[in-house]
Scaffold this motif. Sequence first.
Motif, PDB file in Angstrom:
ATOM      1  N   PHE A 136       8.537  -8.865  70.211  1.00  0.00           N
ATOM      2  CA  PHE A 136       8.748 -10.186  70.649  1.00  0.00           C
ATOM      3  C   PHE A 136       9.494 -10.924  69.768  1.00  0.00           C
ATOM      4  N   CYS A 137       9.283 -10.952  68.422  1.00  0.00           N
ATOM      5  CA  CYS A 137      10.016 -11.742  67.440  1.00  0.00           C
ATOM      6  C   CYS A 137      11.571 -11.436  67.530  1.00  0.00           C
ATOM      7  N   SER A 138      12.002 -10.125  67.443  1.00  0.00           N
ATOM      8  CA  SER A 138      13.363  -9.768  67.500  1.00  0.00           C
ATOM      9  C   SER A 138      13.927 -10.448  68.648  1.00  0.00           C
ATOM     10  N   GLY A 139      13.116 -10.423  69.986  1.00  0.00           N
ATOM     11  CA  GLY A 139      13.613 -10.779  71.233  1.00  0.00           C
ATOM     12  C   GLY A 139      13.827 -12.413  71.139  1.00  0.00           C
ATOM     13  N   PHE A 140      12.590 -13.090  70.370  1.00  0.00           N
ATOM     14  CA  PHE A 140      12.916 -14.409  70.217  1.00  0.00           C
ATOM     15  C   PHE A 140      14.391 -14.796  69.425  1.00  0.00           C
ATOM     16  N   ALA A 141      14.663 -14.094  68.331  1.00  0.00           N
ATOM     17  CA  ALA A 141      15.877 -13.979  67.578  1.00  0.00           C
ATOM     18  C   ALA A 141      16.974 -13.934  68.029  1.00  0.00           C
ATOM     19  N   GLN A 142      16.895 -12.947  69.182  1.00  0.00           N
ATOM     20  CA  GLN A 142      18.470 -12.536  70.065  1.00  0.00           C
ATOM     21  C   GLN A 142      18.373 -13.568  71.107  1.00  0.00           C
ATOM     22  N   PHE A 143      17.280 -14.231  71.842  1.00  0.00           N
ATOM     23  CA  PHE A 143      17.309 -15.385  72.781  1.00  0.00           C
ATOM     24  C   PHE A 143      17.978 -16.584  72.207  1.00  0.00           C
ATOM     25  N   ILE A 144      17.529 -16.911  70.804  1.00  0.00           N
ATOM     26  CA  ILE A 144      18.132 -18.218  70.108  1.00  0.00           C
ATOM     27  C   ILE A 144      19.337 -17.937  70.003  1.00  0.00           C
ATOM     28  N   THR A 145      19.964 -16.976  69.381  1.00  0.00           N
ATOM     29  CA  THR A 145      21.207 -16.626  68.986  1.00  0.00           C
ATOM     30  C   THR A 145      22.260 -16.727  70.472  1.00  0.00           C
ATOM     31  N   LYS A 146      21.828 -16.138  71.360  1.00  0.00           N
ATOM     32  CA  LYS A 146      22.405 -16.171  72.468  1.00  0.00           C
ATOM     33  C   LYS A 146      22.489 -17.460  73.075  1.00  0.00           C
ATOM     34  N   HIS A 147      21.651 -18.288  72.904  1.00  0.00           N
ATOM     35  CA  HIS A 147      21.745 -19.925  73.587  1.00  0.00           C
ATOM     36  C   HIS A 147      21.669 -20.761  72.625  1.00  0.00           C
ATOM     37  N   ASP A 148      22.132 -20.501  71.151  1.00  0.00           N
ATOM     38  CA  ASP A 148      22.620 -21.541  70.189  1.00  0.00           C
ATOM     39  C   ASP A 148      24.127 -21.797  70.596  1.00  0.00           C
ATOM     40  N   LYS A 149      24.331 -22.485  71.284  1.00  0.00           N
ATOM     41  CA  LYS A 149      26.014 -22.961  71.550  1.00  0.00           C
ATOM     42  C   LYS A 149      26.557 -23.555  70.402  1.00  0.00           C
ATOM     43  N   ALA A 150      25.698 -24.441  69.704  1.00  0.00           N
ATOM     44  CA  ALA A 150      26.423 -25.109  68.439  1.00  0.00           C
ATOM     45  C   ALA A 150      26.576 -24.082  67.335  1.00  0.00           C
ATOM     46  N   GLY A 151      25.947 -22.986  67.409  1.00  0.00           N
ATOM     47  CA  GLY A 151      25.881 -21.790  66.378  1.00  0.00           C
ATOM     48  C   GLY A 151      25.275 -22.365  65.161  1.00  0.00           C
ATOM     49  N   VAL A 152      24.324 -23.149  65.006  1.00  0.00           N
ATOM     50  CA  VAL A 152      23.634 -23.565  63.864  1.00  0.00           C
ATOM     51  C   VAL A 152      22.470 -22.661  62.994  1.00  0.00           C
TER      52      VAL A 152
END
Length: 135
Positions: A19-35
């Motif tokens: 779950f935690c790794s999936g959360f990190a992957q999701f945020i990375t994919k949708h973090d369009k600003a790359g912050v």
Amino acid sequence: MHEHREETYLIVFDGKCVFCSGFAQFITKHDKAGVFQFVTAHSAMGRDLYLKHGLDPDLMETNIVIIGDKAHIKMQAFSAAFSQLGWPWKIAKVLDIFPRGVMNWVYDQIAQNRYRFGRQACPMPSPELKAKIIE
């Protein structure tokens, strides 16, 4: 004249939790600003951040989302991270209207049972996430 300081956007996550790794992957994919940058909870820096915020680094019962100087844990971590992603993901901020005790109880139920859904012995982050892990 004020010195401009870049704001911190950091997520500390359990790299062995699906779950935690999936959360990190999701945020990375949708973090369009790359912050966002990431730290695994198992690293020395991750353990230090758990201790700094009064959490047990051996239990890893929550992700930590640090935005600026403020650390968010449990359901507030989820809400804080999603609120930085833009539409439609920032709608998760509505979770903040629910009583914190109730939301943290829900989060705790998931966290306590997270390894029942699988454990990554050798997690393979996406190349995008791997590039954003600082330790």
